[in-house]
Design a protein around this motif. Sequence first.
Motif, PDB file in Angstrom:
ATOM      1  N   GLY A  41       0.790  -1.223   0.000  1.00 24.13           N
ATOM      2  CA  GLY A  41       0.000   0.000   0.000  1.00 24.13           C
ATOM      3  C   GLY A  41       0.820   1.270   0.000  1.00 24.13           C
ATOM      4  O   GLY A  41       0.273   2.352  -0.164  1.00 24.13           O
TER       5      GLY A  41
ATOM      6  N   TYR B 194       3.010   4.044  -1.553  1.00 26.69           N
ATOM      7  CA  TYR B 194       3.226   4.542  -2.906  1.00 26.69           C
ATOM      8  C   TYR B 194       4.707   4.524  -3.274  1.00 26.69           C
ATOM      9  O   TYR B 194       5.063   4.413  -4.441  1.00 26.69           O
ATOM     10  CB  TYR B 194       2.667   5.962  -3.040  1.00 26.69           C
ATOM     11  CG  TYR B 194       2.660   6.455  -4.469  1.00 26.69           C
ATOM     12  CD1 TYR B 194       1.758   5.951  -5.395  1.00 26.69           C
ATOM     13  CD2 TYR B 194       3.564   7.431  -4.882  1.00 26.69           C
ATOM     14  CE1 TYR B 194       1.756   6.404  -6.703  1.00 26.69           C
ATOM     15  CE2 TYR B 194       3.566   7.894  -6.192  1.00 26.69           C
ATOM     16  CZ  TYR B 194       2.664   7.368  -7.100  1.00 26.69           C
ATOM     17  OH  TYR B 194       2.661   7.807  -8.396  1.00 26.69           O
TER      18      TYR B 194
ATOM     19  N   SER C  14       1.105  -0.041  -6.378  1.00 23.37           N
ATOM     20  CA  SER C  14       0.448   1.256  -6.276  1.00 23.37           C
ATOM     21  C   SER C  14       0.701   2.126  -7.501  1.00 23.37           C
ATOM     22  O   SER C  14       0.056   3.160  -7.673  1.00 23.37           O
ATOM     23  CB  SER C  14       0.923   1.992  -5.016  1.00 23.37           C
ATOM     24  OG  SER C  14       2.304   2.286  -5.097  1.00 23.37           O
TER      25      SER C  14
ATOM     26  N   SER D  53      -5.563   1.974  -9.540  1.00 22.08           N
ATOM     27  CA  SER D  53      -4.743   1.015  -8.824  1.00 22.08           C
ATOM     28  C   SER D  53      -5.405   0.735  -7.486  1.00 22.08           C
ATOM     29  O   SER D  53      -5.617   1.641  -6.695  1.00 22.08           O
ATOM     30  CB  SER D  53      -3.326   1.564  -8.602  1.00 22.08           C
ATOM     31  OG  SER D  53      -2.615   0.738  -7.704  1.00 22.08           O
TER      32      SER D  53
ATOM     33  N   SER E 249      -4.174  -0.976  -5.078  1.00 18.98           N
ATOM     34  CA  SER E 249      -3.224  -1.173  -3.994  1.00 18.98           C
ATOM     35  C   SER E 249      -3.433  -0.136  -2.897  1.00 18.98           C
ATOM     36  O   SER E 249      -3.516   1.062  -3.145  1.00 18.98           O
ATOM     37  CB  SER E 249      -1.791  -1.068  -4.532  1.00 18.98           C
ATOM     38  OG  SER E 249      -0.855  -1.204  -3.493  1.00 18.98           O
ATOM     39  N   GLY E 250      -3.531  -0.602  -1.672  1.00 20.73           N
ATOM     40  CA  GLY E 250      -3.722   0.301  -0.555  1.00 20.73           C
ATOM     41  C   GLY E 250      -5.151   0.739  -0.347  1.00 20.73           C
ATOM     42  O   GLY E 250      -5.446   1.486   0.583  1.00 20.73           O
TER      43      GLY E 250
END
Length: 381
Positions: A111, A113, A119, A337, A339-340
């Motif tokens: 997560g 960046y 990410s 994205s 991610s996170g």
Amino acid sequence: MANSQLAFNALTCLKRGPNLPKTDVRLHPTSHRYPHTLGVCLQPIFFFTDWTVILQFFESWIAQGATKFYFYLHSYTWQTKRVLDFYKDSLGDNLEFIDWSDLPVHARDKGSYDRDPNSRVFRHAATAFMHDCMLRARSHVKFVANTDLDDLAVSSSLNISDFLENASVRHSDAAQFKVDWILSHQPQNWDPIKNPKDVNFVLQSVRVLKIANIRYDYRVSKKMFHRPERVTNFDMHSVYRNELAGNRNQQYTTVEMFDNPDLYFLHLRRFERHLLNPLPVEFNNNFNGSLLMKLNTRMLDQLAKRIDRTEFADLEQCRREAFGSILDDQNQMCQQSSSGCEGMLTAGVPFIKAPQTWINIAHKALFNTYVEKTEKFSLFS
């Protein structure tokens, strides 16, 4: 020099690893016959909840001649898996599931960046998926569409395979056929649907926007049907390089079929987004909606036969987009994205995730350094 050395190190690392399986996908023009005329590569589904869309995807393509599917999986609900398993039982080897996981990352960096490569990867490496799928389809499928679940391909004859076969006779050096991709609205009323047998598609509710009401970058974006062995470098809407045609020092060509009522894509948008700040729009009332009604009837007939004698328990759930039906300034990046963003999920159900499919070779490679540690001298050593 540095790039060459990095590539050499990566290749050396691969050579040290296990033997990689190889598949010969080269054509043998004098004797080759394609097992499939029309195939479909589907972008990886991630945090996917709305299983009704999968029914529409398969039935619309099958109704128009598609016989091979490459379906990429990242994360999805168990209800979605039930529907996917149903189609796997129906289509057998003509449907391939390809696991497409996150890139490997340490748990403490997930997560971030700055430290999590996921990410910064657009839509779970969508462009990489397209090339992976095109290589899988080489010599096996004659024409392939890279598509998303909200893309509806439509042929005036309801036979995309025949249309492309005829077009390839007229354009023997074509690597791809580029067609219109038209922004449309499709109301999605999921509340009363609890079982796949309840799905009605309702394509007659689709409204096509007037061209003047479509944002310019959407208006000029197109979709393509590729000849897999003739394309080299491309993305969803553009081609950057094709293979050379035969012994000539000339690339295979791209055939543009714009404003063609016989083959096009509708880009079906289902959710309001604050991100887009939508303005009032006008619809194209001259669009031939009767063709969609005819397609809808064929899809329903197919589904009824396919689902006959299949017992589906109710799959009712919240089938909204995983990050909510509204994209705002806080969660809009989750569309690009995920991610996170897992903490922002609103579906309230656990997701099945693809097992790890990538090998991190960079951490195993020996990278060059151009600085060495100097020796220290002392009179007392």
